[in-house]
Design an enzyme around this catalytic site. Structure first.
Site, PDB file in Angstrom:
ATOM      1  N   PRO A  29       4.772  -5.229  -0.768  1.00  0.00           N
ATOM      2  CG  PRO A  29       7.048  -4.637  -0.989  1.00  0.00           C
ATOM      3  CD  PRO A  29       6.127  -5.622  -0.303  1.00  0.00           C
ATOM      4  N   GLY A  30       3.938  -3.491  -3.756  1.00  0.00           N
ATOM      5  CA  GLY A  30       3.820  -3.610  -5.204  1.00  0.00           C
ATOM      6  C   GLY A  30       4.265  -2.304  -5.852  1.00  0.00           C
ATOM      7  NE  ARG A  31       0.136   2.587  -5.916  1.00  0.00           N
ATOM      8  CZ  ARG A  31      -0.820   2.620  -6.861  1.00  0.00           C
ATOM      9  NH1 ARG A  31      -0.595   3.255  -7.975  1.00  0.00           N
ATOM     10  NH2 ARG A  31      -1.992   2.040  -6.657  1.00  0.00           N
TER      11      ARG A  31
ATOM     12  CE1 TYR B  94      -1.696  -2.923  -8.761  1.00  0.00           C
ATOM     13  CE2 TYR B  94      -0.339  -1.111  -7.956  1.00  0.00           C
ATOM     14  CZ  TYR B  94      -0.947  -2.337  -7.743  1.00  0.00           C
ATOM     15  OH  TYR B  94      -0.810  -2.973  -6.530  1.00  0.00           O
TER      16      TYR B  94
ATOM     17  CB  CYS C 147     -13.695   5.734 -30.413  1.00  0.00           C
ATOM     18  SG  CYS C 147     -12.824   5.921 -31.957  1.00  0.00           S
ATOM     19  CD  GLU C 148     -14.967   4.650 -24.267  1.00  0.00           C
ATOM     20  OE1 GLU C 148     -15.540   5.465 -23.514  1.00  0.00           O
ATOM     21  OE2 GLU C 148     -15.427   3.538 -24.547  1.00  0.00           O
TER      22      GLU C 148
ATOM     23  CE1 TYR D 150      -8.054   2.298  -9.732  1.00  0.00           C
ATOM     24  CE2 TYR D 150      -5.870   2.393 -10.695  1.00  0.00           C
ATOM     25  CZ  TYR D 150      -6.907   1.667 -10.155  1.00  0.00           C
ATOM     26  OH  TYR D 150      -6.768   0.314 -10.029  1.00  0.00           O
TER      27      TYR D 150
ATOM     28  NE  ARG E 131      -1.285   4.459 -12.283  1.00  0.00           N
ATOM     29  CZ  ARG E 131      -1.726   5.039 -11.162  1.00  0.00           C
ATOM     30  NH1 ARG E 131      -2.561   4.410 -10.382  1.00  0.00           N
ATOM     31  NH2 ARG E 131      -1.312   6.233 -10.827  1.00  0.00           N
TER      32      ARG E 131
ATOM     33  N   GLY F  74       0.764  -1.241   0.000  1.00  0.00           N
ATOM     34  CA  GLY F  74       0.000   0.000   0.000  1.00  0.00           C
ATOM     35  C   GLY F  74       0.790   1.284   0.000  1.00  0.00           C
TER      36      GLY F  74
HETATM   37  C1  LIG Z   1      -2.699  -4.875  -4.235  1.00  0.00           C
HETATM   38  C2  LIG Z   1      -2.231  -5.565  -3.027  1.00  0.00           C
HETATM   39  C3  LIG Z   1      -0.933  -5.343  -2.553  1.00  0.00           C
HETATM   40  C4  LIG Z   1       0.005  -4.350  -3.182  1.00  0.00           C
HETATM   41  O1  LIG Z   1      -0.431  -3.055  -3.042  1.00  0.00           O
HETATM   42  P1  LIG Z   1       0.537  -1.831  -3.430  1.00  0.00           P
HETATM   43  O2  LIG Z   1      -0.276  -0.644  -3.131  1.00  0.00           O
HETATM   44  O3  LIG Z   1       0.860  -1.976  -4.848  1.00  0.00           O
HETATM   45  O4  LIG Z   1       1.728  -1.946  -2.546  1.00  0.00           O
HETATM   46  C5  LIG Z   1      -0.527  -6.045  -1.444  1.00  0.00           C
HETATM   47  N1  LIG Z   1      -1.344  -6.939  -0.827  1.00  0.00           N
HETATM   48  C6  LIG Z   1      -2.604  -7.167  -1.249  1.00  0.00           C
HETATM   49  C7  LIG Z   1      -3.444  -8.154  -0.532  1.00  0.00           C
HETATM   50  C8  LIG Z   1      -3.075  -6.495  -2.361  1.00  0.00           C
HETATM   51  O5  LIG Z   1      -4.332  -6.707  -2.772  1.00  0.00           O
END
Ligand SMILES: *Cc1c(COP(=O)(O)O)cnc(C)c1O
Length: 432
Positions: free
Chosen positions: A276-278, A372, A343-344, A318, A314, A240
Site C-alpha cells: 500500500p502507498g496511497r 504522490y 506560467c501554464e 490526473y 496531481r 492500489g
Molecule cells: C505504485 C505501486 C504501488 C502503490 O500503489 P498505491 O496505489 O499507492 O497503493 C504498489 N506496488 C507497485 C508495484 C506500484 O507500482
C-alpha cells in the site's frame, strides 16, 4: 482526517496550529501527521487480521521522505521500491533490506547489483531478460536471489487511465498467458530462487471487483504452476487501494478488502505481500499555502496561491481533486478558481470551486496530499522545492528543507562559455 482539525478557529495539524508552522517555515510547505500515518498503517494491518502469513511493504514512491518512512518502519512496515534511489531512501530510514521488495519495469544492472549487495528481500521480475540478468549477477555473488514473476492479468482497474497498470496494453508485468513458459525457463536458472507471483493493477482503486478478478486469475495461475511441478511460497498482491479525496467520498472499504483477500487466497498456502502507498500516506499530508492575490475573473475571481503545479502535480497530471480550506475560516464562502503562479494554464488546482472566503495574505491548505505530492515536485519556472514538516502530537520539525534555487545548484556553464559576464554585457561586446 482526524489529525487535521479546527481548534479555536484555527486549523491544526494534531496539536500544532498551521499558523505556527507557516511562521516557522514559510509557504508552500507540506505538513505530515505522524499520528495519521500510524492510524492508517494500523488500519491496513488490522483489516488483514485473517491472513496468517503476510508482509507489509509501503510503496516508497508515494512518499519517500525519510521521516515518513521512519514512522512506518516503526510500525513494522518494509518498503516497496522502484529505483536505486528508493533503495537508498528505505535503507536510510532504517528499513531492513530483508523487508524490501524491488518492483519496477526498468531496473538497471547497477540497481540490481546494489539491491543484491544490500540483501533486498524480494525482486519482482517484469520480463524474462531481467530475470536472466538478475540470475547471472546473483550467481556471480554465489547467491540465489529471491524473486517473483509479476504478471499482467489484463484487468481494468476502473481508475484514471494514467494510473491503471493491469491491462494487456500497459507496460507492466508479463502477460498472464505467457507466464507459465517464462516461469518454467526462469525456474531452472541457478542464481534465482523463483518463489511465486506478483500483481499490481493500478492505483486509487475504490471498487474491489477488479482487484478480486486479478487475484482470482493469479490464483488460477498459481494452481497451474504447481501442477507443472513448481514450488510457490510467495504471492505479492501489490497496492492500489484508493482514498477519499472529495467530501462525501469514502476510502476503499478496507475491511471488505481484507475479507475478500482472505476468501480468495484461503487455499493458496503462501505468504502474502501487500504494497500500500496511497492508502497509508494520502490523508496524512496537507499542503500549506498563502494567498498571493485575488484577481477578478470573468465569472469568479482567481485565488492565486503561492503553491503551484510544480509543488503538487496531481491536478495537472490526473485532473485530481483536492479539497481546499482556509486555515482561519471566517464562515463566509466564495466561488473561485484556485491557481498557482506558474506560467501554464494547467497550473489550476480547481475551477468554480466553493471555498472559504479568502483574501491576499490568508493561509489555506490543500487536503490529502501526503501521497504522490511532494515526491512529484519539480523546479519548473525555477521555483523552490517546498519544505516538508512532520508533526507528532505537539512537536513539529522540518524534515525536508525548502530548496531555493535548486535548479541552479546543479548547473554549470560549458568551459568554452565566458562565465561571469551578464548576458547584457555579452550583447554589448558583440555589438562593438
Ligand atoms: C505504485 C505501486 C504501488 C502503490 O500503489 P498505491 O496505489 O499507492 O497503493 C504498489 N506496488 C507497485 C508495484 C506500484 O507500482
Amino acid at each position: 482526517m482526524p489529525s487535521f482539525r479546527l481548534a479555536g478557529g484555527v486549523m491544526h495539524a494534531e496539536a500544532v496550529p498551521l499558523t505556527t508552522i507557516a511562521e516557522a517555515t514559510g509557504t508552500p510547505t507540506y505538513v505530515y501527521s505522524a499520528q495519521t500515518l500510524r492510524l492508517s498503517a494500523r488500519r491496513f494491518r488490522d483489516a488483514l487480521g485473517g491472513i496468517p502469513h503476510k508482509h507489509l511493504a509501503f510503496a516508497v514512491k508515494a512518499n519517500p521522505n525519510c521521516a515518513v518512512l521512519r514512522v512506518l518502519a516503526e510500525e513494522g512496515y518494509g518498503a516497496d521500491i522502484v529505483s536505486g534511489g528508493e533503495l537508498a531512501a528505505a535503507l536510510d530510514a532504517g528499513m531492513n533490506a530483508h523487508d524490501i521488495v524491488f518492483s519496477g519495469t526498468g531496473k538497471t544492472r547497477r540497481e540490481l547489483q546494489a539491491a543484491l549487495d544490500a540483501g533486498v528481500g524480494q525482486f519482482n521480475l517484469e520480463l524474462e531478460a531481467e530475470g536472466e540478468m538478475l540470475a547471472q549477477l546473483a550467481a556471480e555473488r554465489g547467491y540465489c536471489a529471491p524473486a517473483t514473476l509479476r504478471v499482467n492479468p489484463d484487468v481494468d482497474a476502473a481508475t484514471h487511465a494514467k494510473i491503471t497498470t493491469g491491462r494487456a496494453s500497459s507496460k507492466f508485468g508479463i502477460p498472464i498467458n505467457d507466464a507459465p513458459t517464462i516461469y518454467d525457463r526462469l525456474a531452472t536458472l541457478p542464481g534465482l530462487q523463483l518463489r511465486g507471483l506478483a500483481v499490481h493493477i493500478g492505483s486509487q482503486i475504490l471498487d474491489l471487483a477488479p482487484l478480486q478478478a486479478a487475484y482470482e486469475r493469479v490464483g488460477a495461475l498459481l494452481a497451474g504452476l504447481r501442477k507443472r511441478g513448481h514450488v510457490l511460497t510467495h504471492v505479492d498482491l501489490g497496492g492500489g487501494l484508493g482514498v477519499a479525496y472529495r467530501k462525501g467520498q469514502c476510502d476503499a472499504d478496507i475491511a471488505a478488502y481484507g475479507a475478500m483477500v482472505a476468501h480468495v487466497t484461503k487455499d493458496w498456502d503462501v505468504s502474502l505481500t501487500f504494497e500500500p502507498g496511497r492508502f497509508i500516506a494520502a490523508a496524512a499530508g496537507i499542503l500549506l499555502t498563502r494567498v498571493l492575490w485575488v484577481k477578478p475573473g470573468p465569472a469568479h475571481p482567481f485565488v492565486i496561491v503561492d503553491a503551484a503545479m510544480n509543488d503538487l502535480m496531481r491536478p495537472a497530471l490526473y485532473d485530481a481533486w483536492h479539497e481546499f480550506s482556509a486555515v482561519r475560516p471566517n464562515g463566509s464562502q466564495m466561488i473561485a478558481d484556485i491557481v498557482g503562479p506558474v506560467c501554464e494554464t494547467g497550473d489550476t488546482f480547481a475551477r468554480d470551486r466553493h471555498i472559504d472566503q479568502l483574501s491576499p495574505g490568508d493561509l489555506a491548505f490543500f487536503h490529502t496530499v501526503g501521497a504522490y505530492g511532494a515526491t512529484m515536485a519539480s523546479t519548473y519556472n525555477c521555483r523552490a522545492l517546498a519544505a516538508e514538516v512532520l508533526v507528532d502530537g505537539d512537536r513539529f520539525a522540518v524534515v525536508a528543507d525548502r530548496l531555493d534555487q535548486a535548479a541552479f545548484a546543479r548547473q554549470h556553464f560549458a568551459p568554452w562559455q565566458r562565465s561571469g559576464l551578464s548576458s547584457a554585457k555579452m550583447r554589448e561586446e558583440m555589438e562593438d
